[in-house]
Design an enzyme around this catalytic site. Sequence first.
Site, short mmCIF file in Angstrom:
data_model
loop_
_atom_site.label_atom_id
_atom_site.label_comp_id
_atom_site.label_asym_id
_atom_site.label_seq_id
_atom_site.Cartn_x
_atom_site.Cartn_y
_atom_site.Cartn_z
N PRO A 120 77.16 43.43 18.64
CA PRO A 120 75.80 42.86 18.52
C PRO A 120 75.47 41.73 19.49
CG PRO A 120 77.20 41.99 16.79
CD PRO A 120 78.03 42.99 17.55
N CYS A 121 75.38 42.05 20.77
CA CYS A 121 75.02 41.04 21.76
C CYS A 121 73.59 40.54 21.55
CB CYS A 121 75.22 41.57 23.17
SG CYS A 121 74.27 43.05 23.54
#
Length: 158
Positions: A120-121
């Site tokens: 989850p950047c």
Amino acid sequence: MKTAFIKTPLGTAKIEGDLHGITSISVIDRETEMKSNISPELEEAVRQIEEYFLGKRKEFTFKLNPTGTEFQKKVWDELLKIPFGKTISYLDLSKKLGDPKAIRAVAAANGKNPIWIVIPCHRVVGSKGEMVGYAGGIHRKKWLLNHERTEKQQSLFP
């Protein structure tokens, strides 16, 4: 390497992987042909990504196999620890990795994340909460963060 394409609210997701795990999930803007038969190696990833967009999944359990440098993998492993619905700043992420001065290198590794949404950047924001640095486009980052908010704002209009 097997490939599957699925429609999402943010564009077409291209999922690639094999028996060793998912190597890449990216979003593409162009239309592509959707195939109804999905390779068994990708079925679980496809199912979980679809559940995520339906609001029925908050974490992913399929095997990941991203390609990158040791440093990039270290950053991506730390990204996996950011809880659903939460954000962290690039500076705080650098601190968690043990070097607050490595903020630019951490941001660069974040930008090279090959597995969209699952690593989850999009949960990494600027120090003041601003929407910065998202390879998929800031509009997608905002959409994803809004999708993950635990308290949805109710509409005043039916």
